[in-house]
Design a protein around this motif. Sequence first.
Motif, PDB file in Angstrom:
ATOM      1  N   SER A 143       0.807  -0.989   0.120  1.00 47.12           N
ATOM      2  CA  SER A 143       0.008  -0.111   0.064  1.00 47.12           C
ATOM      3  C   SER A 143       0.858   1.304   0.013  1.00 47.12           C
ATOM      4  N   ASP A 164      -5.388  -1.383   2.845  1.00 54.59           N
ATOM      5  CA  ASP A 164      -5.221  -1.299   4.314  1.00 54.59           C
ATOM      6  C   ASP A 164      -6.471  -2.042   5.112  1.00 54.59           C
ATOM      7  N   SER A 183      -0.449  -4.958   5.701  1.00 54.65           N
ATOM      8  CA  SER A 183      -0.294  -4.119   4.772  1.00 54.65           C
ATOM      9  C   SER A 183       0.915  -3.155   4.929  1.00 54.65           C
ATOM     10  N   THR A 239      -1.098  -2.156   9.660  1.00 59.34           N
ATOM     11  CA  THR A 239      -0.552  -1.306   8.470  1.00 59.34           C
ATOM     12  C   THR A 239       0.809  -0.875   8.922  1.00 59.34           C
ATOM     13  N   PRO A 269      -0.606   5.772   9.534  1.00 63.48           N
ATOM     14  CA  PRO A 269      -1.614   4.693   9.765  1.00 63.48           C
ATOM     15  C   PRO A 269      -2.625   5.369  10.568  1.00 63.48           C
TER      16      PRO A 269
END
Length: 279
Positions: A143, A164, A183, A239, A269
């Motif tokens: 990502s 995510d 992610s 994430t 995040p």
Amino acid sequence: MEGKTAVVTGASRGLGRGIARALGSRGFKVYVTGRSADELSAAAQEIDSFGGKGVPVVCDHSDDAQIGLLFDRVKAESHRLDILINNAAAINARTLSAPGAFWEKPLDLADMISVGLRSNYVAAHHAAPLMIETGDSLIVNISFYGAVSYHYGPAYGATKAGNDKMTFDMAVDLRPHRVTAVSIWPGLVLTDMLKSISRELLPRKLVEDLPNFETPEFTGLVIERLWRDQAKLTRSGTTLISAELGVEYGIRDIDGKQPRLYTDTLGAPRGRFIFPGNQ
């Protein structure tokens, strides 16, 4: 671990190809996918030269059937899958970065939602049974900071944010089977293509910042270390930023630098998604 095996989608060039080289340097057999047979063959040779085993597989990730055949082949040939890295993306860089609002650009920019989000779901769907059988395996959905800040418009942002959230939900289902799903956000990456462009053709500010860009191999080294982390299941559904993991694991880039975090300028995040029953 004998026979350790990875699949890196979208590995004919760019970040995916660098990740594959890094896994090769750690002794992995790496299945690399993309649409160019010539580029995949070159990527596989690089993996071999780094000490691993490269297996090129031509695969159009907009075709569910081709994705299914990929994982059928992995199971038949290797009988295991330790790491899946979902990196394939349908990105037209020239159109994506062109000025203008989303309605002023070609509608095919939305293709990245199909190849970049949906294709990741399809790959994980086909890979999960083999990864559960392998045990202690790792799914990584690539990502970027665009999940939480504006980058190139809504199609790009939806793809990254969707990855995510999809990662979190996959982790809920996979956790009882001891398969980790995360992610990962790389930083700005000095790809082979970017390195090949004459500095005279690039904006001066970009040229000045290029020494701070991560090599494509860095994220691969971080992922391999995460896979070896016996506590990685505790991170499942989260994430992660490759630069932060590098600091935590004591991993520097292959050129010796500690890659830069961009959380101050591009966002961070937003934490774990919370649902009833989430542990």
